[in-house]
Design a protein around this motif. Structure first.
Motif, PDB file in Angstrom:
ATOM      1  N   ILE A   6       0.839  -1.210   0.000  1.00  0.00           N
ATOM      2  CA  ILE A   6       0.000   0.000   0.000  1.00  0.00           C
ATOM      3  C   ILE A   6       0.868   1.252   0.000  1.00  0.00           C
ATOM      4  O   ILE A   6       0.608   2.216  -0.724  1.00  0.00           O
ATOM      5  CB  ILE A   6      -0.936  -0.022   1.232  1.00  0.00           C
ATOM      6  N   ALA A   7       1.919   1.242   0.825  1.00  0.00           N
ATOM      7  CA  ALA A   7       2.803   2.411   0.894  1.00  0.00           C
ATOM      8  C   ALA A   7       3.485   2.653  -0.449  1.00  0.00           C
ATOM      9  O   ALA A   7       3.603   3.794  -0.907  1.00  0.00           O
ATOM     10  CB  ALA A   7       3.843   2.209   1.996  1.00  0.00           C
ATOM     11  N   LYS A   8       3.939   1.581  -1.098  1.00  0.00           N
ATOM     12  CA  LYS A   8       4.603   1.742  -2.395  1.00  0.00           C
ATOM     13  C   LYS A   8       3.650   2.322  -3.437  1.00  0.00           C
ATOM     14  O   LYS A   8       4.011   3.243  -4.184  1.00  0.00           O
ATOM     15  CB  LYS A   8       5.142   0.398  -2.861  1.00  0.00           C
ATOM     16  N   LEU A   9       2.427   1.768  -3.515  1.00  0.00           N
ATOM     17  CA  LEU A   9       1.464   2.281  -4.488  1.00  0.00           C
ATOM     18  C   LEU A   9       1.084   3.725  -4.188  1.00  0.00           C
ATOM     19  O   LEU A   9       0.961   4.553  -5.103  1.00  0.00           O
ATOM     20  CB  LEU A   9       0.216   1.396  -4.486  1.00  0.00           C
ATOM     21  N   SER A  10       0.892   4.040  -2.907  1.00  0.00           N
ATOM     22  CA  SER A  10       0.520   5.408  -2.541  1.00  0.00           C
ATOM     23  C   SER A  10       1.637   6.393  -2.878  1.00  0.00           C
ATOM     24  O   SER A  10       1.388   7.472  -3.429  1.00  0.00           O
ATOM     25  CB  SER A  10       0.198   5.471  -1.045  1.00  0.00           C
ATOM     26  N   ILE A  11       2.866   6.010  -2.557  1.00  0.00           N
ATOM     27  CA  ILE A  11       3.992   6.895  -2.844  1.00  0.00           C
ATOM     28  C   ILE A  11       4.148   7.088  -4.344  1.00  0.00           C
ATOM     29  O   ILE A  11       4.349   8.208  -4.838  1.00  0.00           O
ATOM     30  CB  ILE A  11       5.276   6.333  -2.214  1.00  0.00           C
ATOM     31  N   ALA A  12       4.082   5.973  -5.107  1.00  0.00           N
ATOM     32  CA  ALA A  12       4.248   6.075  -6.560  1.00  0.00           C
ATOM     33  C   ALA A  12       3.150   6.918  -7.189  1.00  0.00           C
ATOM     34  O   ALA A  12       3.408   7.799  -8.016  1.00  0.00           O
ATOM     35  CB  ALA A  12       4.274   4.681  -7.185  1.00  0.00           C
ATOM     36  N   THR A  13       1.898   6.653  -6.789  1.00  0.00           N
ATOM     37  CA  THR A  13       0.781   7.426  -7.353  1.00  0.00           C
ATOM     38  C   THR A  13       0.870   8.894  -6.957  1.00  0.00           C
ATOM     39  O   THR A  13       0.637   9.789  -7.781  1.00  0.00           O
ATOM     40  CB  THR A  13      -0.546   6.831  -6.860  1.00  0.00           C
ATOM     41  N   SER A  14       1.210   9.155  -5.707  1.00  0.00           N
ATOM     42  CA  SER A  14       1.335  10.552  -5.257  1.00  0.00           C
ATOM     43  C   SER A  14       2.444  11.264  -6.002  1.00  0.00           C
ATOM     44  O   SER A  14       2.311  12.447  -6.358  1.00  0.00           O
ATOM     45  CB  SER A  14       1.604  10.581  -3.744  1.00  0.00           C
ATOM     46  N   ALA A  15       3.541  10.556  -6.252  1.00  0.00           N
ATOM     47  CA  ALA A  15       4.644  11.182  -6.986  1.00  0.00           C
ATOM     48  C   ALA A  15       4.223  11.529  -8.406  1.00  0.00           C
ATOM     49  O   ALA A  15       4.540  12.612  -8.921  1.00  0.00           O
ATOM     50  CB  ALA A  15       5.856  10.249  -6.991  1.00  0.00           C
ATOM     51  N   VAL A  16       3.515  10.600  -9.079  1.00  0.00           N
ATOM     52  CA  VAL A  16       3.052  10.871 -10.449  1.00  0.00           C
ATOM     53  C   VAL A  16       2.066  12.033 -10.456  1.00  0.00           C
ATOM     54  O   VAL A  16       2.143  12.938 -11.304  1.00  0.00           O
ATOM     55  CB  VAL A  16       2.427   9.596 -11.057  1.00  0.00           C
ATOM     56  N   LEU A  17       1.120  11.994  -9.519  1.00  0.00           N
ATOM     57  CA  LEU A  17       0.149  13.093  -9.453  1.00  0.00           C
ATOM     58  C   LEU A  17       0.821  14.417  -9.146  1.00  0.00           C
ATOM     59  O   LEU A  17       0.486  15.460  -9.732  1.00  0.00           O
ATOM     60  CB  LEU A  17      -0.900  12.779  -8.381  1.00  0.00           C
TER      61      LEU A  17
END
Length: 536
Positions: A6-17
């Motif tokens: 969850i942390a990896k997906l959240s960090i990756a998505t937040s970075a892209v956004l």
């Protein structure tokens, strides 16, 4: 620290956004700044046009006092208008809302004049944007200046009050300077709103992503991991619950099928093991001994055949080189600056002859000529010898010696040959720059000393790690004979020691040579070297 899915997906998505929305916000702010600036220029131009038209009648009536009064009244709008001034065609400031400027002459290179007087001849007409300029006032605030030409119309040069030549195109310039603070406040407010909206949107998306990932991915994966641990611990009757028909459900079903097959195979092997385990162990041990003997015999036979050719093909040329180099070295006509080189040739030729003899000794399983020697001194002599090789130019050598190692019974020439082989292999394994770590030490409890040579090279694949000591096995294209490590292995075995190797592909390789401390000077009461490498 291990990050959850969850942390990896959240960090990756937040970075892209954050990246995309940041770029979007930057473009929007830049466009808004551009539009507001164009609007400010347009408003300043309209203001200048309004002032020109308002004062036009009073100029025709030569009522300069009223015209200047109107300019002062317009310029009294503090916070918006910084300054208004009228400049005639000679550069004289005829009037300004700043009394200090009235009566001054401006140079053609001044900010208000340079846009029209930058060329060889002054411009009569210029676009609104070309007539604008941005600069900072005395207080350091950014302001916008716009120069508007006052053209010589027919009513001007036919007016009864005063006369302007008909040929004159421009009578003067009205220079309006307005503050850009309102524009900047709008841009800053819009930028802050964009930042707040971006943060809120990223937070909302991260929360939604965390929730759905936790529900549809993380929970099923945790159940599968727990089930895998149960199966790994031997509970082959465990089954994972299938709660969905998607990919996670298919994976759970595949796990259950795998467990059924594993249990079936385990039961079959248990039945076979009850009857064959004892016989297989006995037979395997016997085969291992026979195989080890055969491999060793094949190695010795291969080396024996090679040594016969080496003795015939190399010894005679080496003898000639040694004789003639010795004669040249003792010649009185020899240039003294060359004597050192010839002495080096003699020494290296003698070493080559010893290498050939070492091959013979190894193939015949002869004993080394041992004498008391220092392991550190042998290593230093080897590093001095190979340090000038071209492959060591970009390699950093690091030495970590244990100075408490006593002298040992060994053959310095043979051990030096082993170190040369390992150092050259380490250097060849490094592509470009790297480092080689040379360490020495001892283990009192095992009464052994060691010399470890580690590199940061390409490493050795696991599938060929067991073959590196075989005769004629080499991974060096057109550079190796495959004898260096096999000869080194024989030398160390003849000394009663062993060679251990640890290697990781892409990280490096470390060869550790263990030799017995069979000497009266061995430190009986000394503690074992804490930096000694573990056995492979």
């Amino acid at each position: 620290m291990r990050l959850t899915l969850i942390a990896k997906l959240s960090i990756a998505t937040s970075a892209v956004l954050l990246l995309t929305m940041g770029l979007f916000a930057y473009i929007n702010v830049e466009q808004l700044d551009k539009l507001l600036f164009e609007e400010a220029v347009t408003d300043a131009d309209k203001l200048g046009e309004t002032i020109v038209r308002t004062t036009h009648y009073h100029m025709l009536e030569n009522n300069l006092k009223r015209a200047y009064q109107i300019i002062d009244e317009v310029g009294a709008q503090r916070g918006i208008i910084e300054r208004i001034r009228m400049i005639n065609k000679f550069g004289l400031v005829t009037h300004s809302t700043d009394p200090k400027e009235t009566g001054l002459y401006l140079d053609k290179k001044a900010e208000a004049c340079s846009m029209c007087h930058s060329g060889s001849s002054p411009l009569v007409h210029a676009t609104t944007m070309n007539r604008s300029r941005i600069f900072r006032n005395r207080e350091g605030n950014e302001v916008l200046g716009l120069a508007k030409a006052i053209y010589n119309e027919e009513r001007c040069y036919t007016a009864p009050c005063h006369f302007h030549p008909k040929e004159a195109k421009v009578l003067g310039v009205l220079d309006v300077v307005v503050s850009l603070d309102p524009m900047h406040r709008k841009v800053y407010a819009y930028r802050n709103e964009i930042i707040i909206l971006t943060v809120l949107q990223i937070g909302l998306i991260a929360l939604c992503l965390t929730f759905f990932t936790q529900r549809f991915v993380n929970r099923p994966v945790r159940r599968l991991v727990q089930y895998a641990h149960l199966v790994g611990s031997g509970e082959l009757d465990a089954r994972v619950a299938i709660n969905s028909h998607d990919e996670m459900g298919e994976l759970a079903g595949a796990f259950n099928d795998m467990t059924v097959n594993l249990k079936k195979a385990h039961d079959e092997l248990a039945d076979w093991g009850k009857n064959l385990e004892t016989k297989v162990e006995e037979r395997t041990e016997e085969l291992r001994r026979i195989q080890a003997q055969l491999v060793h015999s094949e190695k010795l036979a291969s080396l024996g055949e090679l040594v016969a050719g080496i003795a015939h093909e190399i010894n005679n040329p080496l003898t000639g080189i040694l004789v003639f180099a010795s004669l040249l070295s003792s010649d009185s006509k020899l240039d003294p600056s060359l004597k050192g080189d010839l002495d080096l040739i003699v020494k290296e030729t003698q070493r080559c002859a010893k290498i050939v003899k070492g091959l013979l000794d190894f193939s015949r399983e002869s004993f080394p000529q041992k004498r008391p020697a220092s392991l550190n001194e042998v290593m230093d002599a080897t590093l001095t010898l190979v340090g000038n090789q071209s492959c060591f130019h970009d390699v950093r050598l690091i030495k970590e010696y244990n100075t408490d190692i006593p002298e040992m019974l060994l053959d310095p020439h043979q051990i030096e040959q082993v170190f040369i082989n390992l150092l050259l292999n380490a250097c060849h394994a490094i592509s470009g720059s790297g480092k080689i770590l040379v360490r020495t030490g001892f283990d009192r409890e095992r009464a052994e000393a060691y010399a470890a040579i580690g590199d940061t090279g390409c490493g050795i694949p696991e599938e060929i790690l067991g073959k590196i000591f075989d005769p004629f096995f080499t991974t060096k294209e057109n550079r190796g004979t495959g004898l260096g490590l096999s000869v080194s292995y024989g030398i160390i075995e003849a000394h009663g020691g062993r060679i251990e190797v640890q290697s990781t592909v892409g990280v490096g390789t470390t060869f550790t040579i263990w030799l017995p401390l069979m000497h009266e000077g061995a430190p009986e009461g000394a503690a074992a070297d804490s930096s000694a490498p573990s056995s492979a």
